[in-house]
Motif scaffolding. Structure first.
Motif, PDB file in Angstrom:
ATOM      1  N   GLY A 294       0.801  -1.216   0.000  1.00  0.00           N
ATOM      2  CA  GLY A 294       0.000   0.000   0.000  1.00  0.00           C
ATOM      3  C   GLY A 294       0.831   1.262   0.000  1.00  0.00           C
ATOM      4  N   ASN A 295       2.132   1.098  -0.197  1.00  0.00           N
ATOM      5  CA  ASN A 295       3.085   2.217  -0.275  1.00  0.00           C
ATOM      6  C   ASN A 295       3.238   2.931   1.067  1.00  0.00           C
ATOM      7  N   LEU A 296       2.906   2.262   2.157  1.00  0.00           N
ATOM      8  CA  LEU A 296       3.177   2.796   3.482  1.00  0.00           C
ATOM      9  C   LEU A 296       4.545   2.301   3.938  1.00  0.00           C
ATOM     10  N   THR A 297       5.244   3.119   4.720  1.00  0.00           N
ATOM     11  CA  THR A 297       6.623   2.793   5.073  1.00  0.00           C
ATOM     12  C   THR A 297       6.833   2.779   6.580  1.00  0.00           C
ATOM     13  N   GLY A 298       7.838   2.017   6.985  1.00  0.00           N
ATOM     14  CA  GLY A 298       8.308   2.011   8.352  1.00  0.00           C
ATOM     15  C   GLY A 298       9.834   2.061   8.342  1.00  0.00           C
ATOM     16  N   THR A 299      10.442   2.363   9.461  1.00  0.00           N
ATOM     17  CA  THR A 299      11.900   2.483   9.516  1.00  0.00           C
ATOM     18  C   THR A 299      12.412   2.053  10.875  1.00  0.00           C
ATOM     19  N   THR A 300      13.657   1.603  10.904  1.00  0.00           N
ATOM     20  CA  THR A 300      14.293   1.280  12.175  1.00  0.00           C
ATOM     21  C   THR A 300      14.798   2.526  12.878  1.00  0.00           C
ATOM     22  N   GLY A 301      14.994   3.603  12.122  1.00  0.00           N
ATOM     23  CA  GLY A 301      15.714   4.734  12.673  1.00  0.00           C
ATOM     24  C   GLY A 301      17.202   4.431  12.685  1.00  0.00           C
ATOM     25  N   GLN A 302      17.973   5.387  13.110  1.00  0.00           N
ATOM     26  CA  GLN A 302      19.440   5.240  13.057  1.00  0.00           C
ATOM     27  C   GLN A 302      19.929   4.191  14.036  1.00  0.00           C
ATOM     28  N   LEU A 303      20.801   3.286  13.537  1.00  0.00           N
ATOM     29  CA  LEU A 303      21.436   2.256  14.349  1.00  0.00           C
ATOM     30  C   LEU A 303      22.939   2.296  14.111  1.00  0.00           C
ATOM     31  N   GLY A 304      23.702   1.637  14.968  1.00  0.00           N
ATOM     32  CA  GLY A 304      25.162   1.621  14.805  1.00  0.00           C
ATOM     33  C   GLY A 304      25.812   2.368  15.963  1.00  0.00           C
ATOM     34  N   ALA A 305      27.127   2.727  15.894  1.00  0.00           N
ATOM     35  CA  ALA A 305      27.932   2.659  14.677  1.00  0.00           C
ATOM     36  C   ALA A 305      28.657   1.302  14.556  1.00  0.00           C
ATOM     37  N   ILE A 306      28.992   0.956  13.284  1.00  0.00           N
ATOM     38  CA  ILE A 306      29.768  -0.225  12.958  1.00  0.00           C
ATOM     39  C   ILE A 306      31.051   0.245  12.263  1.00  0.00           C
ATOM     40  N   LYS A 307      32.204  -0.228  12.767  1.00  0.00           N
ATOM     41  CA  LYS A 307      33.482   0.171  12.174  1.00  0.00           C
ATOM     42  C   LYS A 307      33.951  -0.911  11.216  1.00  0.00           C
ATOM     43  N   THR A 308      34.234  -0.533   9.990  1.00  0.00           N
ATOM     44  CA  THR A 308      34.803  -1.487   9.031  1.00  0.00           C
ATOM     45  C   THR A 308      36.206  -1.897   9.481  1.00  0.00           C
ATOM     46  N   TYR A 309      36.642  -3.085   9.005  1.00  0.00           N
ATOM     47  CA  TYR A 309      37.984  -3.562   9.361  1.00  0.00           C
ATOM     48  C   TYR A 309      39.059  -2.719   8.694  1.00  0.00           C
ATOM     49  N   CYS A 310      40.276  -2.759   9.334  1.00  0.00           N
ATOM     50  CA  CYS A 310      41.436  -2.174   8.685  1.00  0.00           C
ATOM     51  C   CYS A 310      41.967  -3.174   7.650  1.00  0.00           C
ATOM     52  N   PRO A 311      42.837  -2.761   6.763  1.00  0.00           N
ATOM     53  CA  PRO A 311      43.271  -3.643   5.673  1.00  0.00           C
ATOM     54  C   PRO A 311      43.971  -4.898   6.192  1.00  0.00           C
ATOM     55  N   GLY A 312      43.812  -5.987   5.526  1.00  0.00           N
ATOM     56  CA  GLY A 312      44.471  -7.238   5.876  1.00  0.00           C
ATOM     57  C   GLY A 312      45.411  -7.678   4.769  1.00  0.00           C
ATOM     58  N   THR A 313      46.124  -8.811   5.002  1.00  0.00           N
ATOM     59  CA  THR A 313      47.006  -9.348   3.979  1.00  0.00           C
ATOM     60  C   THR A 313      46.199  -9.714   2.755  1.00  0.00           C
TER      61      THR A 313
END
Length: 426
Positions: free
Chosen positions: A308-327
């Motif tokens: 029906g084109n109605l929407t819901g949202t979680t709202g802002q979540l996190g933060a999540i840090k990406t990994y640093c570079p690996g081999t």
């Protein structure tokens, strides 16, 4: 010869004198007496019965009594009209009962044996209504929270006075009065406003006539199902140096397909759509935001849209840090080392530590994950003694302190997957 203009119920002495054509008079005759009759008067009419709102609501008794002079009454009968047909009461009094609804005007007169009649007595018109009105209810259109109805009522005697509209859920016993409309019309429209969608309601209209009698008409209807906005929950699933994977699950009462969109942003950035997928309500979907910057905090949210084109949202979540570079390649050669806490790469010029990694953690026995820096798989765990008196501690103790976070040392270790990765605390 008739003598007029005498008074009723009076005795008169009568004598006679004869005259010839020349006007000569005879001697007066002997005297005789005569008494006039008593006057015929209009009878008294009494009407009795139970009343409400000015209407007789049961049987009506009509009582009639002669009022002529008692000394010389000549009443032989009393004739009454206005009760359907003319009624004759023999004698000087009597009564009868009206048992049918209708409007009546009662009149009566007294009559003697010779047919002489009194004046007519008349009572004001009255109405007998001992019958409840008819009542019915017709259900029309239905909305999410509305039900339209038309009520019908009629009363041929006193007429309709009002319509009272009530409703209740079929699962309850208490009626709620919606409104009362005062009208004499034989039909009345109304739209109920009810609190719940997709719910069956019992409906009732009470029709009241002007005499106070009531009758009910009933019906039932189910309101339409509302297209309510869906809801959604989301949780972190996994990450790499340049991606974050999120699990999401939506709920929608109407069912159908849900469309999920994953949005990503940094603390100072704006929301960017990174992934879209579809799924059924109450079924988990997985979405991955790719092309992210390494070792960066990201916030996320998931929006969901129903049919029906109605929407819901979680709202802002996190933060999540990406990994640093690996081999990047797996050669089996130990060339670089990484901190087990911040996952930053050590510099090649950093000297070996003189502080034991295990002892500096308060001497506790801790469990450490052995994880590959490249593929991010946990290969296993190992228990390390905080005071280095375990039978087979890692050797040699060429442990490093991270030059960036400064609090956790790490030792590169070759593990079974063929990649290189440090020990790190869980």
């Amino acid at each position: 010869t008739t003598i007029d203009e005498l008074s009723p119920n009076q005795t008169y002495r009568i004598t006679a004198i004869a005259y010839d054509n020349a006007g000569n008079a005879s001697l007066e005759s002997d005297t005789t007496t005569a008494t006039t009759k008593g006057e015929l008067k209009a009878p008294d009419i009494q009407i009795s019965g139970n009343t409400k709102n000015g209407y007789y609501v049961g049987d009506v008794t009509i009582t009639v009594n002669d009022t002529s002079e008692s000394t010389k009454t000549r009443v032989a009968r009393i004739k009454v009209t206005g009760a359907g047909t003319e009624r004759t009461i023999t004698g000087t009094s009597g009564s009868f009962t009206i048992t049918a609804d209708g409007t009546y005007t009662i009149t009566a007169l007294a009559e003697d044996a010779q047919g002489n009649k009194s004046d007519i007595a008349t009572k004001p018109a009255f109405t007998r209504d001992a019958t409840a009105p008819s009542a019915s209810l017709s259900v029309g259109s239905k909305g999410t929270y509305t039900i339209s109805v038309t009520a019908y009522g009629s009363d041929s005697t006193s007429g309709v006075q009002s319509y009272k509209f009530e409703y209740k859920k079929t699962s309850t016993s208490t009626w709620t009065t919606a409104t009362t409309k005062t009208t004499s019309a034989t039909s009345c429209t109304y739209t109920y406003s009810v609190p719940s969608d997709n719910t069956t309601y019992n409906l009732r209209v009470t029709v009241t006539d002007n005499a106070g009698w009531t009758n009910e008409g009933t019906g039932s209807a189910t309101t339409n199902k509302a297209n309510t906005a869906p809801t959604v929950t989301a949780s972190f699933a996994s990450k790499t140096t340049n991606s974050i994977t999120i699990n999401a699950k939506g709920q929608d009462r109407e069912g159908g397909t849900l469309t999920y969109t994953l949005y990503i942003k940094t603390a100072s950035g704006s929301w960017q759509s990174k992934a879209t997928t579809t799924g059924s309500p109450n079924s988990q979907v997985t979405m991955t935001a790719r092309g992210l910057t390494e070792y960066t905090d990201y916030y996320y949210k998931v929006d969901v849209r129903d049919n029906g084109n109605l929407t819901g949202t979680t709202g802002q979540l996190g933060a999540i840090k990406t990994y640093c570079p690996g081999t990047k390649t797996c050669t089996g050669t130990i060339t670089e080392q990484y901190c087990g806490k911040c996952e930053r790469r050590f510099t090649s010029s950093l000297p070996a530590a003189t502080i034991c990694f295990y002892c500096r953690l308060s001497g506790d026995t801790r469990e450490y994950e052995v994880m590959c820096q490249t593929c991010r798989k946990v290969i296993g765990t190992t228990s390390m003694c905080g005071t280095c008196n375990e039978s087979s501690p890692p050797s040699p103790h060429n442990l490093l302190i991270c030059s960036i976070c400064g609090s956790v040392s790490s030792k590169t270790h070759k593990i079974s997957c063929g990649h290189t990765r440090s020990y790190r605390t869980t």
